[in-house]
Design an enzyme around this catalytic site. Structure first.
Site, PDB file in Angstrom:
ATOM      1  NE  ARG A 107       0.138   3.379  13.735  1.00 24.59           N
ATOM      2  CZ  ARG A 107       0.578   2.137  13.576  1.00 24.59           C
ATOM      3  NH1 ARG A 107       1.681   1.731  14.170  1.00 24.59           N
ATOM      4  NH2 ARG A 107      -0.069   1.287  12.814  1.00 24.59           N
TER       5      ARG A 107
ATOM      6  CG  ASP B 178      -2.069  -0.975   1.067  1.00 23.87           C
ATOM      7  OD1 ASP B 178      -2.237  -1.528  -0.033  1.00 23.87           O
ATOM      8  OD2 ASP B 178      -2.784  -1.198   2.061  1.00 23.87           O
TER       9      ASP B 178
ATOM     10  CG  ASP C 202      -3.092   2.657  13.986  1.00 19.38           C
ATOM     11  OD1 ASP C 202      -2.855   2.901  15.192  1.00 19.38           O
ATOM     12  OD2 ASP C 202      -3.064   1.512  13.508  1.00 19.38           O
TER      13      ASP C 202
ATOM     14  CB  SER D 247      -5.082  -5.416   9.196  1.00 20.07           C
ATOM     15  OG  SER D 247      -4.407  -4.254   9.624  1.00 20.07           O
TER      16      SER D 247
HETATM   17  N1  ARG Z   1      -6.701  -1.949  17.555  1.00 14.90           N
HETATM   18  C1  ARG Z   1      -5.356  -1.699  17.938  1.00 14.90           C
HETATM   19  C2  ARG Z   1      -5.161  -0.239  18.213  1.00 14.90           C
HETATM   20  O1  ARG Z   1      -5.966   0.540  17.855  1.00 14.90           O
HETATM   21  C3  ARG Z   1      -4.374  -2.230  16.928  1.00 14.90           C
HETATM   22  C4  ARG Z   1      -4.293  -1.495  15.644  1.00 14.90           C
HETATM   23  C5  ARG Z   1      -3.371  -2.179  14.727  1.00 14.90           C
HETATM   24  N2  ARG Z   1      -3.163  -1.411  13.527  1.00 14.90           N
HETATM   25  C6  ARG Z   1      -3.173  -1.942  12.320  1.00 14.90           C
HETATM   26  N3  ARG Z   1      -3.012  -1.144  11.324  1.00 14.90           N
HETATM   27  N4  ARG Z   1      -3.373  -3.224  12.123  1.00 14.90           N
HETATM   28  O2  ARG Z   1      -4.194   0.178  18.800  1.00 14.90           O
END
Ligand code: ARG
Length: 401
Positions: free
Chosen positions: A95, A14, A124, A175
């Site tokens: 992040r 991506d 995110d 993911s």
């Molecule tokens: N749900 C978790 C969070 O918000 C994990 C997110 C994982 N991110 C991803 N792009 N798969 O922190």
């Protein structure tokens, strides 16, 4: 001069396609920024070369592993940070460190805009954009997957058409986001919340069903910071890496939850965080012997609020910073050793020692040497129960009228 856009680059399909996609859609030059937070996999140089091969005018890579461990994982440990009591904030804490490097790169390369590869449904995107707005209020944000309609199918078609140096294999159904603090897996088959996770989902942990012999480890903390394992001094990064290996081999730190996303969706998540969960367990047990009762009770609520703020993308907010001050102060005496056994999916504490302990053997003992004056207990209890007793008398009087 052309406008410049800094892109948070993972090296995957991506964001590789996003380089050309953004350039086509905006006419800007794209600078790819990759940040190593201990996710493993390819070398940063390979990732850098791929970004250039996909059309980035510059590619900036940062080894942020120690920075991430010291300034993001350690504060999470001090807070015993678990969102909704389960999730050790793996993606949520990565992040902000990525944002720092994005903003730094934007300054260095004279970019006006920062781009990330998140969809419009997750946390995110919020963490990236709130962080960028806070650290670089003049910077604009774009999200090609969300705002420029870059779908997976379009990405594959684009990569093939432009002969980009990236493998466009069939979509991995999950993911995945990972770093040294843990690993998050979502989507696909897991979206049916009755489906148990299959074996192939896990990478940081072995199945706890057939564990190797129990592994006993002693973790040393100084003011809340892990400084040694089995008497060998290590950096926080090394402690986390080593415990990922040892606790991971025992299947410690597998988590399966339905959690509340900031955007209002409940989502099913599988996490594995062997090192983080072993450390949080050990740290909490050391706090139990070194922090005074009322202080500890209040700290638990602070830690919960801190976790919610971090989950919700408020890492750089004033309230989060103020709570950091409280948590940091609480760690003054959190020093000593915790001994724990890692086995069959569990990390169980079986010994603790500390020069700054509040555990007083002569107060606790039921044997000779007891210094606790039991005769004071009676009067204490009479007064402690007074308010409830008076209220209950009133209740009975009113009920009898
Ligand atoms: N749900 C978790 C969070 O918000 C994990 C997110 C994982 N991110 C991803 N792009 N798969 O922190």
């Amino acid at each position: 001069m052309k406008d410049r856009i800094v892109l948070a680059y993972s090296g995957g399909l991506d964001t590789s396609v996003a380089i050309g996609w953004i350039a086509d859609a905006t006419g800007a030059e794209v600078i790819a920024v990759a940040v190593d937070v201990g996710q493993g996999g390819e070398s940063l140089e390979t990732v850098r070369q791929r970004a250039l091969g996909c059309g980035a005018v510059e590619a900036y890579v940062a080894d942020a592993r120690d920075e991430f461990a010291n300034e993001y994982c350690v504060p999470t440990l001090k807070a015993n940070g678990l969102y909704q009591g389960h999730y050790p904030l793996v993606s949520a804490i990565s992040r902000p460190v990525i944002v720092k490097h994005l903003v730094k790169a934007a300054r260095e390369f004279g970019a006006t805009t920062v781009a990330h590869g998140c969809t419009g449904k997750g946390n995110d995107q919020v963490r990236f954009e709130v962080g960028i707005q806070t650290l670089g209020p003049d910077l604009k944000c774009i999200a090609p997957v969300r705002d420029l309609a870059l779908t997976r199918d379009k990405a594959i078609a684009y990569a093939e058409e432009k002969h980009l140096p990236i493998v466009t294999t069939k979509k991995n159904p999950y993911s995945i986001d990972q770093n040294v603090w843990g690993r998050a897996v979502e989507t696909g088959y897991l979206e049916d919340i009755w489906n148990a996770p299959t074996k192939d989902i896990y990478d940081y942990t072995q199945s706890p069903e057939f564990p190797p012999a129990p592994d006993e480890v002693t973790i040393t903390f100084k003011q809340g910071v892990p400084t040694a394992l089995d008497g060998v001094e290590l950096t926080p990064l090394q402690v986390i890496q080593e415990l990922n290996r040892r606790a991971g081999a025992q299947g410690v730190g597998r988590i399966d939850v339905v959690e509340d996303r900031l955007v209002g969706i409940k989502s099913r998540e599988i996490y594995e965080a062997p090192g983080a969960m072993a450390l949080i367990t050990a740290h909490k047990h050391l706090e139990d012997v070194t922090i005074e009762r009322e202080h500890a009770r209040f700290k638990a609520t602070v830690g919960q609020r801190w976790s919610e703020l971090v989950y919700d993308g408020q890492w750089f907010s004033p309230l989060k910073r103020a709570l950091d001050g409280f948590i940091e102060d609480s760690q003054q005496y959190v020093s000593g050793d915790i001994r724990m056994t890692l086995h069959g999916g569990q990390a169980i504490v079986n010994g603790r020692r500390s020069d700054t302990s509040l555990y007083d053997f002569s107060l606790a003992t039921y044997d000779t040497g007891d210094t606790f004056d039991q005769s004071s207990a009676k009067g204490f209890i009479d007064i402690w129960g007074m308010a409830s007793k008076v209220a209950s008398g009133r209740d009975q009087r009113v009920a009898g009228e």
